[in-house]
Design a protein around this motif. Structure first.
Motif, PDB file in Angstrom:
ATOM      1  N   THR A   2       0.913  -1.397  -0.280  1.00 17.92           N
ATOM      2  CA  THR A   2      -0.291   0.024  -0.014  1.00 17.92           C
ATOM      3  C   THR A   2       0.890   1.347  -0.445  1.00 17.92           C
ATOM      4  N   TYR A   3       0.708   2.125  -0.766  1.00 20.84           N
ATOM      5  CA  TYR A   3       1.250   3.570  -1.430  1.00 20.84           C
ATOM      6  C   TYR A   3       0.558   4.318  -1.043  1.00 20.84           C
ATOM      7  N   SER A   4       1.012   5.817  -0.585  1.00 23.58           N
ATOM      8  CA  SER A   4       0.078   7.096  -0.665  1.00 23.58           C
ATOM      9  C   SER A   4       1.143   8.064  -1.502  1.00 23.58           C
ATOM     10  N   LEU A   5       0.279   8.265  -2.327  1.00 23.56           N
ATOM     11  CA  LEU A   5       0.597   9.302  -3.282  1.00 23.56           C
ATOM     12  C   LEU A   5      -0.069  10.461  -3.389  1.00 23.56           C
ATOM     13  N   SER A   6       0.623  11.521  -3.231  1.00 21.72           N
ATOM     14  CA  SER A   6      -0.020  12.898  -3.365  1.00 21.72           C
ATOM     15  C   SER A   6       0.716  14.127  -4.458  1.00 21.72           C
ATOM     16  N   GLY A   7       0.233  14.982  -5.190  1.00 19.82           N
ATOM     17  CA  GLY A   7       0.598  15.589  -6.020  1.00 19.82           C
ATOM     18  C   GLY A   7      -0.110  17.520  -5.334  1.00 19.82           C
ATOM     19  N   GLY A   9      -1.184  20.404  -4.924  1.00 20.52           N
ATOM     20  CA  GLY A   9      -3.195  21.415  -5.195  1.00 20.52           C
ATOM     21  C   GLY A   9      -3.773  19.899  -5.264  1.00 20.52           C
ATOM     22  N   GLN A  10      -3.302  18.771  -5.042  1.00 23.63           N
ATOM     23  CA  GLN A  10      -4.380  17.864  -5.234  1.00 23.63           C
ATOM     24  C   GLN A  10      -4.170  16.576  -4.027  1.00 23.63           C
ATOM     25  N   PRO A  11      -5.336  16.286  -3.049  1.00 22.12           N
ATOM     26  CA  PRO A  11      -5.878  14.971  -2.728  1.00 22.12           C
ATOM     27  C   PRO A  11      -4.695  13.562  -2.176  1.00 22.12           C
ATOM     28  N   GLU A  12      -4.477  13.315  -1.184  1.00 21.41           N
ATOM     29  CA  GLU A  12      -3.600  12.374  -1.022  1.00 21.41           C
ATOM     30  C   GLU A  12      -4.464  11.220  -2.145  1.00 21.41           C
ATOM     31  N   THR A  13      -3.854  10.284  -2.684  1.00 18.99           N
ATOM     32  CA  THR A  13      -4.008   8.693  -2.791  1.00 18.99           C
ATOM     33  C   THR A  13      -3.688   7.439  -2.649  1.00 18.99           C
ATOM     34  N   SER A  14      -4.774   6.658  -2.508  1.00 13.01           N
ATOM     35  CA  SER A  14      -3.703   5.736  -1.911  1.00 13.01           C
ATOM     36  C   SER A  14      -3.867   3.888  -2.899  1.00 13.01           C
ATOM     37  N   ILE A  15      -2.644   3.614  -2.990  1.00 14.10           N
ATOM     38  CA  ILE A  15      -2.676   2.938  -4.267  1.00 14.10           C
ATOM     39  C   ILE A  15      -2.218   1.500  -3.762  1.00 14.10           C
ATOM     40  N   ILE A  16      -2.740   0.551  -3.752  1.00 14.24           N
ATOM     41  CA  ILE A  16      -2.653  -0.989  -2.713  1.00 14.24           C
ATOM     42  C   ILE A  16      -2.270  -1.703  -3.880  1.00 14.24           C
ATOM     43  N   PHE A  17      -1.238  -2.153  -4.010  1.00 12.08           N
ATOM     44  CA  PHE A  17      -1.031  -3.395  -5.134  1.00 12.08           C
ATOM     45  C   PHE A  17      -1.145  -4.668  -4.386  1.00 12.08           C
ATOM     46  N   TYR A  18      -2.113  -5.802  -4.624  1.00 13.71           N
ATOM     47  CA  TYR A  18      -2.152  -7.290  -4.753  1.00 13.71           C
ATOM     48  C   TYR A  18      -2.300  -7.915  -5.376  1.00 13.71           C
ATOM     49  N   SER A 212      -2.229   7.142 -14.719  1.00 13.83           N
ATOM     50  CA  SER A 212      -2.721   8.208 -15.780  1.00 13.83           C
ATOM     51  C   SER A 212      -4.481   7.764 -16.281  1.00 13.83           C
ATOM     52  N   GLN A 213      -4.639   6.657 -16.103  1.00  6.73           N
ATOM     53  CA  GLN A 213      -6.359   5.854 -16.410  1.00  6.73           C
ATOM     54  C   GLN A 213      -7.568   6.660 -15.359  1.00  6.73           C
ATOM     55  N   THR A 214      -6.931   6.738 -13.845  1.00  5.84           N
ATOM     56  CA  THR A 214      -7.652   6.230 -13.140  1.00  5.84           C
ATOM     57  C   THR A 214      -7.106   7.687 -11.681  1.00  5.84           C
ATOM     58  N   THR A 215      -6.079   8.466 -12.110  1.00  9.45           N
ATOM     59  CA  THR A 215      -5.478   9.529 -11.281  1.00  9.45           C
ATOM     60  C   THR A 215      -5.389  10.627 -12.567  1.00  9.45           C
ATOM     61  N   THR A 216      -5.257  11.918 -11.537  1.00 12.62           N
ATOM     62  CA  THR A 216      -4.698  13.133 -12.183  1.00 12.62           C
ATOM     63  C   THR A 216      -2.909  13.013 -11.322  1.00 12.62           C
ATOM     64  N   LEU A 217      -3.222  12.304 -11.260  1.00  9.82           N
ATOM     65  CA  LEU A 217      -1.262  12.436 -10.781  1.00  9.82           C
ATOM     66  C   LEU A 217      -0.485  12.119 -11.722  1.00  9.82           C
ATOM     67  N   ILE A 218      -0.516  12.022 -13.050  1.00  9.98           N
ATOM     68  CA  ILE A 218       0.366  11.568 -13.975  1.00  9.98           C
ATOM     69  C   ILE A 218       0.372  12.747 -15.126  1.00  9.98           C
TER      70      ILE A 218
END
Length: 221
Positions: A2-7, A9-18, A212-218
């Motif tokens: 599990t990772y947390s990413l943010s850019g 002015g953008q809210p934090e996004t949790s990313i889970i790799f299973y 890029s398909q699921t968030t605006t972080l990229i």
């Protein structure tokens, strides 16, 4: 993982790799017996890792390559069956008709490309330029790999495209080189990477595309 990413002015996004084992999707293994596979139907993105070394057609195409992985026997290749079973389970969980497709991004990853990428009729380009993911290059690379896979193992692209309407194909190598066979000691007969030769190839690209398909972080173009 599990990772947390943010850019900025953008809210934090949790990313889970299973990481599911392929055995979770073997035919005959019921969902109730393998509930860890149920999450795939509700995932934001799906990665399917294809191992060319386990595939008979790829082995024949690679020929006399000295990579020791090609000399090691393994289980019968069921990768096309596993992908087909994944489709059945996703559509059963989501109550979809067999002819319907999900729109979840599906990255079909062809591993160990350091062994076989020279066989591609057209070379792949780097899709990351100036800190931006160029989606047109991702699409172009994907089409080259799709056509290549159709000529080697057509069941994989055919099955992937029957699962999702948003499929891209990627080539990568976790090691970037051929490992070596250990000939002495307790680990004799096993293979291991050579630390000073570690040079992963494009391992981040499928994740960047999925984000890029699921968030605006990229940032993309």
């Amino acid at each position: 993982l599990t990772y947390s990413l943010s850019g900025r002015g953008q809210p934090e996004t949790s990313i889970i790799f299973y990481d599911n084992a392929g055995e979770h999707f073997e035919p005959g293994v019921d969902i109730e017996e393998s509930p860890g596979a149920m999450h795939v139907a509700s995932s934001s993105a799906i990665f399917f890792l294809f191992d060319p070394v386990s595939n008979r057609n790829f082995r024949r195409l690679i020929g006399e390559h000295p990579d020791p992985q090609l000399a090691i026997g393994g289980r019968i290749d069921q990768q096309d069956t596993i992908l087909a079973e994944m489709e059945v389970r996703i559509k059963r969980i989501l109550s979809l008709e067999p002819s319907k497709r999900i729109d979840t991004p599906l990255a079909v990853i062809i591993g160990k490309c350091d062994i076989w990428r020279d066989l591609l009729p057209e070379p792949l380009e780097n899709p990351v330029r100036g800190g931006v993911l160029d989606l047109s290059v991702v699409d172009s690379n994907s089409e080259k790999l799709r056509r290549f896979m159709l000529s080697v193992e057509p069941s994989i692209p055919s099955e992937a495209l029957s699962i999702s309407s948003n499929v891209r194909f990627f080539a990568l190598s976790a090691l970037g080189h051929s490992p070596e066979m250990i000939t002495e000691g307790e680990c004799a007969g096993k293979i291991a990477p050579i630390p000073e030769k570690l040079d992963p190839i494009d391992v981040e690209i499928p994740t960047l595309w999925a984000l890029s398909q699921t968030t605006t972080l990229i940032p993309t173009r």
